[in-house]
Design a protein around this motif. Structure first.
Motif, PDB file in Angstrom:
ATOM      1  N   LYS A  13      38.311  44.871  40.161  1.00 36.79           N
ATOM      2  CA  LYS A  13      38.932  44.001  41.161  1.00 36.79           C
ATOM      3  C   LYS A  13      39.768  44.800  42.173  1.00 36.79           C
ATOM      4  CE  LYS A  13      41.260  41.465  38.215  1.00 36.79           C
ATOM      5  NZ  LYS A  13      40.899  42.105  36.920  1.00 36.79           N
ATOM      6  N   THR A  31      48.235  40.309  42.155  1.00 29.42           N
ATOM      7  CA  THR A  31      49.117  39.476  41.317  1.00 29.42           C
ATOM      8  C   THR A  31      49.303  40.071  39.920  1.00 29.42           C
ATOM      9  OG1 THR A  31      47.315  38.027  40.583  1.00 29.42           O
ATOM     10  CG2 THR A  31      48.507  37.374  42.571  1.00 29.42           C
ATOM     11  N   GLY A  32      48.363  40.893  39.473  1.00 26.59           N
ATOM     12  CA  GLY A  32      48.540  41.575  38.188  1.00 26.59           C
ATOM     13  C   GLY A  32      49.779  42.464  38.234  1.00 26.59           C
ATOM     14  N   ALA A  33      50.014  43.083  39.403  1.00 24.87           N
ATOM     15  CA  ALA A  33      51.194  43.955  39.552  1.00 24.87           C
ATOM     16  C   ALA A  33      52.480  43.148  39.406  1.00 24.87           C
ATOM     17  CB  ALA A  33      51.154  44.658  40.907  1.00 24.87           C
ATOM     18  N   TYR A  35      52.881  40.461  37.357  1.00 18.22           N
ATOM     19  CA  TYR A  35      53.095  40.278  35.908  1.00 18.22           C
ATOM     20  C   TYR A  35      53.536  41.590  35.259  1.00 18.22           C
ATOM     21  CZ  TYR A  35      51.237  35.588  36.258  1.00 18.22           C
ATOM     22  OH  TYR A  35      51.075  34.266  36.577  1.00 18.22           O
ATOM     23  N   ARG A  36      52.974  42.698  35.736  1.00 15.43           N
ATOM     24  CA  ARG A  36      53.382  44.000  35.203  1.00 15.43           C
ATOM     25  C   ARG A  36      54.858  44.276  35.515  1.00 15.43           C
ATOM     26  NH1 ARG A  36      49.164  47.626  34.031  1.00 15.43           N
ATOM     27  NH2 ARG A  36      47.135  46.605  34.197  1.00 15.43           N
ATOM     28  N   ALA A  95      52.492  43.132  30.037  1.00 18.94           N
ATOM     29  CA  ALA A  95      52.057  42.194  31.084  1.00 18.94           C
ATOM     30  C   ALA A  95      51.128  41.150  30.487  1.00 18.94           C
ATOM     31  CB  ALA A  95      51.351  42.960  32.205  1.00 18.94           C
ATOM     32  N   SER A  96      50.279  41.591  29.593  1.00 23.41           N
ATOM     33  CA  SER A  96      49.348  40.671  28.950  1.00 23.41           C
ATOM     34  C   SER A  96      50.124  39.626  28.130  1.00 23.41           C
ATOM     35  CB  SER A  96      48.390  41.481  28.055  1.00 23.41           C
ATOM     36  OG  SER A  96      47.572  40.632  27.312  1.00 23.41           O
ATOM     37  N   ARG A 105      54.509  31.877  34.081  1.00 24.06           N
ATOM     38  CA  ARG A 105      53.484  31.611  35.108  1.00 24.06           C
ATOM     39  C   ARG A 105      54.043  30.640  36.151  1.00 24.06           C
ATOM     40  NH1 ARG A 105      48.998  34.126  33.502  1.00 24.06           N
ATOM     41  NH2 ARG A 105      48.042  33.495  35.448  1.00 24.06           N
ATOM     42  N   GLN A 112      53.922  33.936  44.436  1.00 24.21           N
ATOM     43  CA  GLN A 112      52.563  34.357  44.807  1.00 24.21           C
ATOM     44  C   GLN A 112      52.087  33.613  46.055  1.00 24.21           C
ATOM     45  OE1 GLN A 112      49.840  34.902  41.193  1.00 24.21           O
ATOM     46  NE2 GLN A 112      51.535  33.728  40.355  1.00 24.21           N
ATOM     47  N   GLY A 125      43.478  38.609  40.822  1.00 16.31           N
ATOM     48  CA  GLY A 125      44.175  38.245  39.591  1.00 16.31           C
ATOM     49  C   GLY A 125      43.260  37.620  38.571  1.00 16.31           C
ATOM     50  N   ASP A 127      43.765  33.840  37.946  1.00 21.30           N
ATOM     51  CA  ASP A 127      43.762  32.391  38.203  1.00 21.30           C
ATOM     52  C   ASP A 127      43.949  32.091  39.679  1.00 21.30           C
ATOM     53  OD1 ASP A 127      46.340  33.348  38.389  1.00 21.30           O
ATOM     54  OD2 ASP A 127      47.268  31.591  37.487  1.00 21.30           O
ATOM     55  N   ILE A 128      43.563  33.027  40.535  1.00 20.48           N
ATOM     56  CA  ILE A 128      43.782  32.828  41.978  1.00 20.48           C
ATOM     57  C   ILE A 128      42.936  31.656  42.483  1.00 20.48           C
ATOM     58  CG2 ILE A 128      43.728  33.904  44.263  1.00 20.48           C
ATOM     59  CD1 ILE A 128      45.698  35.156  42.233  1.00 20.48           C
ATOM     60  N   ARG A 176      43.073  41.918  25.179  1.00 21.27           N
ATOM     61  CA  ARG A 176      43.621  41.330  26.404  1.00 21.27           C
ATOM     62  C   ARG A 176      42.678  40.264  26.959  1.00 21.27           C
ATOM     63  NH1 ARG A 176      45.029  45.947  30.376  1.00 21.27           N
ATOM     64  NH2 ARG A 176      45.612  44.215  31.713  1.00 21.27           N
ATOM     65  N   ASP A 180      43.776  36.461  27.662  1.00 17.09           N
ATOM     66  CA  ASP A 180      43.609  35.863  29.004  1.00 17.09           C
ATOM     67  C   ASP A 180      42.739  34.604  28.937  1.00 17.09           C
ATOM     68  OD1 ASP A 180      45.067  37.882  30.207  1.00 17.09           O
ATOM     69  OD2 ASP A 180      43.336  38.949  31.022  1.00 17.09           O
ATOM     70  N   ARG A 183      44.585  31.483  26.548  1.00 19.06           N
ATOM     71  CA  ARG A 183      45.927  30.916  26.725  1.00 19.06           C
ATOM     72  C   ARG A 183      45.793  29.482  27.251  1.00 19.06           C
ATOM     73  NH1 ARG A 183      46.716  35.137  31.276  1.00 19.06           N
ATOM     74  NH2 ARG A 183      45.651  34.101  32.972  1.00 19.06           N
TER      75      ARG A 183
HETATM   76  O1   DC Z   1      45.009  42.771  36.724  1.00 16.54           O
HETATM   77  P1   DC Z   1      46.035  43.485  35.831  1.00 16.54           P
HETATM   78  O2   DC Z   1      45.412  44.209  34.684  1.00 16.54           O
HETATM   79  O3   DC Z   1      46.951  44.391  36.614  1.00 16.54           O
HETATM   80  O4   DC Z   1      46.947  42.312  35.233  1.00 16.54           O
HETATM   81  C1   DC Z   1      48.004  42.566  34.342  1.00 16.54           C
HETATM   82  C2   DC Z   1      48.142  41.401  33.364  1.00 16.54           C
HETATM   83  O5   DC Z   1      48.557  40.223  34.035  1.00 16.54           O
HETATM   84  C3   DC Z   1      46.844  41.050  32.628  1.00 16.54           C
HETATM   85  O6   DC Z   1      47.063  41.134  31.230  1.00 16.54           O
HETATM   86  C4   DC Z   1      46.519  39.635  33.023  1.00 16.54           C
HETATM   87  C5   DC Z   1      47.731  39.116  33.703  1.00 16.54           C
HETATM   88  N1   DC Z   1      47.447  38.385  34.928  1.00 16.54           N
HETATM   89  C6   DC Z   1      47.417  37.021  34.860  1.00 16.54           C
HETATM   90  O7   DC Z   1      47.575  36.454  33.777  1.00 16.54           O
HETATM   91  N2   DC Z   1      47.228  36.277  35.991  1.00 16.54           N
HETATM   92  C7   DC Z   1      47.047  36.884  37.174  1.00 16.54           C
HETATM   93  N3   DC Z   1      46.853  36.153  38.281  1.00 16.54           N
HETATM   94  C8   DC Z   1      47.041  38.299  37.255  1.00 16.54           C
HETATM   95  C9   DC Z   1      47.246  39.015  36.097  1.00 16.54           C
END
Ligand code: DC
Length: 225
Positions: A13, A31-33, A35-36, A95-96, A105, A112, A125, A127-128, A176, A180, A183
């Motif tokens: 991605k 958006t992953g960044a 959550y990280r 992050a996970s 969330r 976001q 991400g 769930d975009i 992971r 994902d 959940r």
């Molecule tokens: O894409 P990534 O690996 O950098 O994402 C880090 C963590 O965040 C991954 O475990 C899933 C979660 N995530 C999420 O739940 N929803 C998002 N929109 C983006 C990431």
């Protein structure tokens, strides 16, 4: 215009988003960044990753900023560049965990949407297309076989000097993925109107070509190349 790119761990991605952003002159929203960053900020404040109210409080006060520097997307927390610090295996795991917490969330939803509301954006991400920007003009669900994704991530970490075996990487990735997908809030699943792109047997160029074609069909104009 918003282009949503969702998909599992290490599906490509970020690579695709960067190239598309460059070719279409769009901005990037990783958006992953976010959550990280929540995982890292929680750790630094000695907040346990399973303490939902405390992590949600960290998320709601996040002083986060993105800047495009030297051809890469950098993430800042309270002015400090934490781009590398959020990419470690430990923070990936954090992050996970924090991203599975519904209150976390919810706390990040407005942030976001606010970050994506200006102009043309590639948002990546999980769930975009389903939750954050359900009206996105183009939704791509990028995926690949777990073994292919684990090989790519193993190679990426090896280049950075992070010493994890392929088997460990594959196991962590499956874990992971499961978290994902299972959940209760905003699980990883393709939006009904998304285009599925399996990159297992495609080169980066092939994936980019396909995505640019989809972006063109959705109404965007390519700038270069
Ligand atoms: O894409 P990534 O690996 O950098 O994402 C880090 C963590 O965040 C991954 O475990 C899933 C979660 N995530 C999420 O739940 N929803 C998002 N929109 C983006 C990431």
């Amino acid at each position: 215009m918003i282009i949503a790119i969702d998909g599992p761990v290490a599906a490509g991605k970020t690579t695709l988003s960067k190239i598309l952003a460059d070719r279409l002159s769009f901005s990037l929203l990783d958006t992953g960044a976010i959550y990280r960053t929540v995982a890292l900020a929680s750790r630094r404040q000695s907040v346990d990753w399973s303490d939902e109210p405390a992590v949600a409080a960290v998320a709601s006060r996040l002083e986060l900023d993105f800047q495009w520097l030297d051809g890469t997307n950098h993430v800042f927390l309270g002015g400090e560049d934490i781009s590398e610090a959020v990419r470690t295996p430990e923070i990936s795991q954090g992050a996970s965990l924090v991203s599975a917490l519904p209150d976390v969330r919810a706390a990040l939803l407005d942030l976001q949407r606010h970050l994506g509301e200006e102009g043309n954006v590639i948002a990546e991400g999980r769930d975009i297309g389903t939750v954050v920007f359900p009206a996105a003009e183009l939704k791509i669900f990028l995926t690949a076989q777990p073994e292919v994704r684990a090989r790519r991530r193993h190679e990426e970490w090896r280049r950075k000097g992070i010493d994890h075996s392929y088997k460990e990487v594959l196991e962590a990735l499956r874990e992971r993925d499961a978290r994902d997908e299972n959940r209760p809030v905003a699980p990883l699943e393709p939006a009904a109107d998304s285009v599925l792109l399996d990159t297992s047997e495609l080169s980066i160029e092939q994936v980019v070509d396909r995505a640019l074609g989809l972006a063109r069909d959705a109404g965007s104009t390519e700038i270069s190349g």
